[in-house]
Design an enzyme around this catalytic site. Sequence first.
Site, PDB file in Angstrom:
ATOM      1  N   ASP A 122     -13.590   3.202   8.394  1.00  0.00           N
ATOM      2  CA  ASP A 122     -12.265   3.627   7.925  1.00  0.00           C
ATOM      3  C   ASP A 122     -11.750   4.744   8.821  1.00  0.00           C
ATOM      4  OD1 ASP A 122     -10.092   4.671   6.108  1.00  0.00           O
ATOM      5  OD2 ASP A 122     -10.980   3.188   4.770  1.00  0.00           O
ATOM      6  N   PHE A 127      -6.619   6.972   7.061  1.00  0.00           N
ATOM      7  CA  PHE A 127      -5.156   7.148   7.061  1.00  0.00           C
ATOM      8  C   PHE A 127      -4.649   7.234   5.619  1.00  0.00           C
ATOM      9  CE2 PHE A 127      -0.851   4.982   7.312  1.00  0.00           C
ATOM     10  CZ  PHE A 127      -0.183   6.155   7.605  1.00  0.00           C
ATOM     11  N   THR A 183      -2.828  -2.584  13.509  1.00  0.00           N
ATOM     12  CA  THR A 183      -3.992  -2.545  12.605  1.00  0.00           C
ATOM     13  C   THR A 183      -4.302  -3.935  12.066  1.00  0.00           C
ATOM     14  OG1 THR A 183      -3.659  -0.243  11.989  1.00  0.00           O
ATOM     15  CG2 THR A 183      -4.819  -1.605  10.389  1.00  0.00           C
ATOM     16  N   TYR A 229       4.302  -5.113   8.201  1.00  0.00           N
ATOM     17  CA  TYR A 229       3.225  -5.463   7.267  1.00  0.00           C
ATOM     18  C   TYR A 229       3.159  -6.985   7.084  1.00  0.00           C
ATOM     19  CZ  TYR A 229       0.439  -5.219   2.929  1.00  0.00           C
ATOM     20  OH  TYR A 229      -0.530  -5.358   1.961  1.00  0.00           O
ATOM     21  N   LYS A 276       0.279  -9.367   8.728  1.00  0.00           N
ATOM     22  CA  LYS A 276      -0.651 -10.097   7.863  1.00  0.00           C
ATOM     23  C   LYS A 276      -0.587 -11.609   8.122  1.00  0.00           C
ATOM     24  CE  LYS A 276      -2.530  -6.882   5.154  1.00  0.00           C
ATOM     25  NZ  LYS A 276      -3.969  -6.709   4.918  1.00  0.00           N
ATOM     26  N   THR A 327      -1.895  -5.142  -7.110  1.00  0.00           N
ATOM     27  CA  THR A 327      -3.104  -4.729  -7.820  1.00  0.00           C
ATOM     28  C   THR A 327      -3.051  -3.224  -8.059  1.00  0.00           C
ATOM     29  OG1 THR A 327      -4.288  -6.531  -6.745  1.00  0.00           O
ATOM     30  CG2 THR A 327      -5.635  -4.768  -7.673  1.00  0.00           C
ATOM     31  N   ARG A 335       3.463   3.468  -4.497  1.00  0.00           N
ATOM     32  CA  ARG A 335       3.593   2.171  -5.178  1.00  0.00           C
ATOM     33  C   ARG A 335       4.042   2.395  -6.617  1.00  0.00           C
ATOM     34  NH1 ARG A 335      -1.594  -1.025  -2.739  1.00  0.00           N
ATOM     35  NH2 ARG A 335      -2.356   1.062  -2.306  1.00  0.00           N
TER      36      ARG A 335
HETATM   37  P1  NAD Z   1      -5.169   1.480   0.774  1.00  0.00           P
HETATM   38  O1  NAD Z   1      -4.079   2.011   1.624  1.00  0.00           O
HETATM   39  O2  NAD Z   1      -5.617   2.270  -0.398  1.00  0.00           O
HETATM   40  O3  NAD Z   1      -6.465   1.181   1.655  1.00  0.00           O
HETATM   41  C1  NAD Z   1      -6.413   0.819   3.016  1.00  0.00           C
HETATM   42  C2  NAD Z   1      -7.603   1.455   3.731  1.00  0.00           C
HETATM   43  O4  NAD Z   1      -7.560   1.075   5.111  1.00  0.00           O
HETATM   44  C3  NAD Z   1      -7.574   2.981   3.697  1.00  0.00           C
HETATM   45  O5  NAD Z   1      -8.846   3.487   3.406  1.00  0.00           O
HETATM   46  C4  NAD Z   1      -7.119   3.363   5.096  1.00  0.00           C
HETATM   47  O6  NAD Z   1      -7.544   4.646   5.476  1.00  0.00           O
HETATM   48  C5  NAD Z   1      -7.743   2.238   5.903  1.00  0.00           C
HETATM   49  N1  NAD Z   1      -7.091   2.021   7.201  1.00  0.00           N
HETATM   50  C6  NAD Z   1      -5.757   1.895   7.449  1.00  0.00           C
HETATM   51  N2  NAD Z   1      -5.551   1.685   8.753  1.00  0.00           N
HETATM   52  C7  NAD Z   1      -6.777   1.671   9.351  1.00  0.00           C
HETATM   53  C8  NAD Z   1      -7.218   1.495  10.687  1.00  0.00           C
HETATM   54  N3  NAD Z   1      -6.363   1.306  11.697  1.00  0.00           N
HETATM   55  N4  NAD Z   1      -8.552   1.549  10.928  1.00  0.00           N
HETATM   56  C9  NAD Z   1      -9.440   1.766   9.925  1.00  0.00           C
HETATM   57  N5  NAD Z   1      -9.075   1.927   8.652  1.00  0.00           N
HETATM   58  C10 NAD Z   1      -7.760   1.876   8.353  1.00  0.00           C
HETATM   59  O7  NAD Z   1      -4.712   0.039   0.326  1.00  0.00           O
HETATM   60  P2  NAD Z   1      -5.369  -0.980  -0.731  1.00  0.00           P
HETATM   61  O8  NAD Z   1      -4.408  -1.170  -1.824  1.00  0.00           O
HETATM   62  O9  NAD Z   1      -6.745  -0.595  -1.027  1.00  0.00           O
HETATM   63  O10 NAD Z   1      -5.359  -2.318   0.119  1.00  0.00           O
HETATM   64  C11 NAD Z   1      -6.536  -2.799   0.754  1.00  0.00           C
HETATM   65  C12 NAD Z   1      -6.223  -4.118   1.456  1.00  0.00           C
HETATM   66  O11 NAD Z   1      -5.788  -5.077   0.479  1.00  0.00           O
HETATM   67  C13 NAD Z   1      -5.110  -3.985   2.498  1.00  0.00           C
HETATM   68  O12 NAD Z   1      -5.445  -4.795   3.604  1.00  0.00           O
HETATM   69  C14 NAD Z   1      -3.907  -4.540   1.782  1.00  0.00           C
HETATM   70  O13 NAD Z   1      -2.984  -5.104   2.679  1.00  0.00           O
HETATM   71  C15 NAD Z   1      -4.515  -5.585   0.872  1.00  0.00           C
HETATM   72  N6  NAD Z   1      -3.650  -5.809  -0.302  1.00  0.00           N
HETATM   73  C16 NAD Z   1      -3.612  -4.902  -1.314  1.00  0.00           C
HETATM   74  C17 NAD Z   1      -2.741  -5.119  -2.372  1.00  0.00           C
HETATM   75  C18 NAD Z   1      -2.645  -4.156  -3.533  1.00  0.00           C
HETATM   76  O14 NAD Z   1      -1.820  -4.384  -4.420  1.00  0.00           O
HETATM   77  N7  NAD Z   1      -3.443  -3.130  -3.609  1.00  0.00           N
HETATM   78  C19 NAD Z   1      -1.935  -6.260  -2.402  1.00  0.00           C
HETATM   79  C20 NAD Z   1      -1.992  -7.136  -1.341  1.00  0.00           C
HETATM   80  C21 NAD Z   1      -2.876  -6.921  -0.298  1.00  0.00           C
HETATM   81  N1  UDP Z   2       9.610   0.536  -7.147  1.00  0.00           N
HETATM   82  C1  UDP Z   2      10.418   1.288  -7.985  1.00  0.00           C
HETATM   83  N2  UDP Z   2      10.197   2.629  -8.076  1.00  0.00           N
HETATM   84  C2  UDP Z   2       9.179   3.249  -7.422  1.00  0.00           C
HETATM   85  C3  UDP Z   2       8.347   2.490  -6.569  1.00  0.00           C
HETATM   86  C4  UDP Z   2       8.597   1.126  -6.454  1.00  0.00           C
HETATM   87  O1  UDP Z   2      11.337   0.764  -8.622  1.00  0.00           O
HETATM   88  O2  UDP Z   2       9.037   4.475  -7.576  1.00  0.00           O
HETATM   89  C5  UDP Z   2       9.858  -0.917  -7.073  1.00  0.00           C
HETATM   90  C6  UDP Z   2       9.933  -1.477  -5.654  1.00  0.00           C
HETATM   91  O3  UDP Z   2      11.260  -1.373  -5.154  1.00  0.00           O
HETATM   92  C7  UDP Z   2       9.502  -2.911  -5.880  1.00  0.00           C
HETATM   93  C8  UDP Z   2       8.490  -2.814  -7.023  1.00  0.00           C
HETATM   94  O4  UDP Z   2       8.759  -1.560  -7.667  1.00  0.00           O
HETATM   95  O5  UDP Z   2      10.596  -3.683  -6.317  1.00  0.00           O
HETATM   96  C9  UDP Z   2       7.046  -2.838  -6.554  1.00  0.00           C
HETATM   97  O6  UDP Z   2       6.898  -1.878  -5.536  1.00  0.00           O
HETATM   98  P1  UDP Z   2       5.505  -1.562  -4.837  1.00  0.00           P
HETATM   99  O7  UDP Z   2       5.802  -0.666  -3.682  1.00  0.00           O
HETATM  100  O8  UDP Z   2       4.530  -1.110  -5.838  1.00  0.00           O
HETATM  101  O9  UDP Z   2       4.973  -2.983  -4.348  1.00  0.00           O
HETATM  102  P2  UDP Z   2       5.645  -4.163  -3.474  1.00  0.00           P
HETATM  103  O10 UDP Z   2       7.114  -3.944  -3.331  1.00  0.00           O
HETATM  104  O11 UDP Z   2       4.947  -4.091  -2.176  1.00  0.00           O
HETATM  105  O12 UDP Z   2       5.352  -5.364  -4.270  1.00  0.00           O
END
Ligand code: NAD
Ligand code: UDP
Length: 314
Positions: free
Chosen positions: A27, A30, A86, A139, A143, A169, A180
Site C-alpha cells: 500500500d 494514499f 494506478t 476511475y 478500471k 459498499t 462517500r
Molecule cells: P480505499 O480508498 O479505502 O482503499 C484503497 C487502498 O489503495 C488504500 O489503502 C490506498 O492507500 C491504496 N492505494 C491507492 N493508490 C495506490 C497505489 N498507487 N499504490 C498502492 N496502494 C494504493 O477504497 P476501498 O473502498 O477500500 O476500495 C478498494 C478497492 O475496491 C478499490 O480498487 C475500489 O476501486 C474497489 N471498489 C470499492 C467500492 C466501494 O464501494 N468501497 C466499490 C467499487 C469498487
Molecule cells: N452524495 C451526496 N452527498 C454527499 C456525498 C455523495 O448526495 O455528501 C451522492 C453522490 O452525488 C452520488 C451518491 O451520493 O449520487 C453516491 O455517492 P458516492 O460518492 O458515495 O458513490 P458513487 O457516486 O461513486 O456511487
Amino acid sequence: MTGGAGFVGSHLCKRLVEEENYVLCLDNFFTGSRDNVAELLDNPKFKIVTHDVVNPFHTDVDEIYNLACPASPIHYQYDPIKTTKTSVLGILNMLQLAQDNHAKIMQASTSEVYGDPTQNPQKETYWGNVNPIGTRSCYDEGKRVAETFCMDYFMQYKIRVKIIRIFNTYGPNMDMNDGRVISNFIVQALKDEDITIYGDGSQTRSFQYVDNLIEGMISVMATPDSFIGPINLGNPNEFTILQLAQKVIEMTNSKAKIVMKPLPQDDPKQRKPDITLAKKIINYNPNILLEEGLKKTIAYFEMLLSKKAIIKRI
Ligand code: NAD
Ligand code: UDP
C-alpha cells in the site's frame, strides 16, 4: 493484497489471516492507513510493505487480490492522472507477478464500469454508458482497461484471473473524510451539521455492507479456474439518496438539516446490481439489511468521533 490498508482491504486482510493465510499487503497509504490493520501488525502471518503499484514488485505468492486504487470521487479526482496509472499500471504489474508465480489473481473492478447506466438493474453483459473524457473517467476508464488487461492475460497467457464488479459498499474503516455518501451523512448527522445532498436526492444507489462483500470475494477466489467473471457483487436493495439521508437522521436522532448542493458531473442517476450470476456461481446472499449495516457503521463513527474528542481534550 494491494490496497490492503484501505477500507475493503483491511477487512479482507483480517479475514484471510483469520483463515490461517499468510498475507503480504502492499500500500502507498494514499487513502489507507496502518490504523485500519492495527490489530494485525504484530501477527507473524501479516506483513505490510509501503509500495506504489505503478512500480513492479517481485515476491513469491499464490493468490493476488488487486485492490489498490482510491475509490471515492474526491480522492480519485485529486490526481486523475495518478488514478488512471494506478489502475492500469497496477494491474499490469500484478498480472506480471501472477504470471511469474503461476498465481491466481482477482481484480477489484467496480459498478462504475457501467457509467451512468441506461439499464437498471445492471447485468454483467451490459457494456455501459461511460463518458471517456469527464471528471469520473480516470476511475471508470482506468478500471475498464484493467478488466481488458485481465482478459488479455487470460486469453494470451492463460493466467487464472477473476474479475469482480463491486457495487457501493460501506462499513467500519471507511475514512471519516472519504467523501462517500454514507460516511459523509453519518458524520454530518452525528455532528448535527448540514446533511449535503448533491442534486435533488432522487438518484439511487444500492448499498452493500462490507461483510457480505468479503464473503463474496473469498467465494469467487475459490471458484474453479474456468470461472473468470466479470461478476457483480452488491446488494440489490435500491434507495434514493434522499431516503438514505432521512434514514441516517432518524437512526442517529440528529438535529441535522438536509441541504441541497449541485450534482457533480456525470453522477450516475441509478445503480442496482443484477446478482443472478453471483447467486448461481457462489450462492451469493447479501443478507445484511441497510438498517443493520448502518447501525454498525454509525457505532464505528461514534467511536472515532469520541476518540478524537478525547485527543483534543488531552
Ligand atoms: P480505499 O480508498 O479505502 O482503499 C484503497 C487502498 O489503495 C488504500 O489503502 C490506498 O492507500 C491504496 N492505494 C491507492 N493508490 C495506490 C497505489 N498507487 N499504490 C498502492 N496502494 C494504493 O477504497 P476501498 O473502498 O477500500 O476500495 C478498494 C478497492 O475496491 C478499490 O480498487 C475500489 O476501486 C474497489 N471498489 C470499492 C467500492 C466501494 O464501494 N468501497 C466499490 C467499487 C469498487
Ligand atoms: N452524495 C451526496 N452527498 C454527499 C456525498 C455523495 O448526495 O455528501 C451522492 C453522490 O452525488 C452520488 C451518491 O451520493 O449520487 C453516491 O455517492 P458516492 O460518492 O458515495 O458513490 P458513487 O457516486 O461513486 O456511487
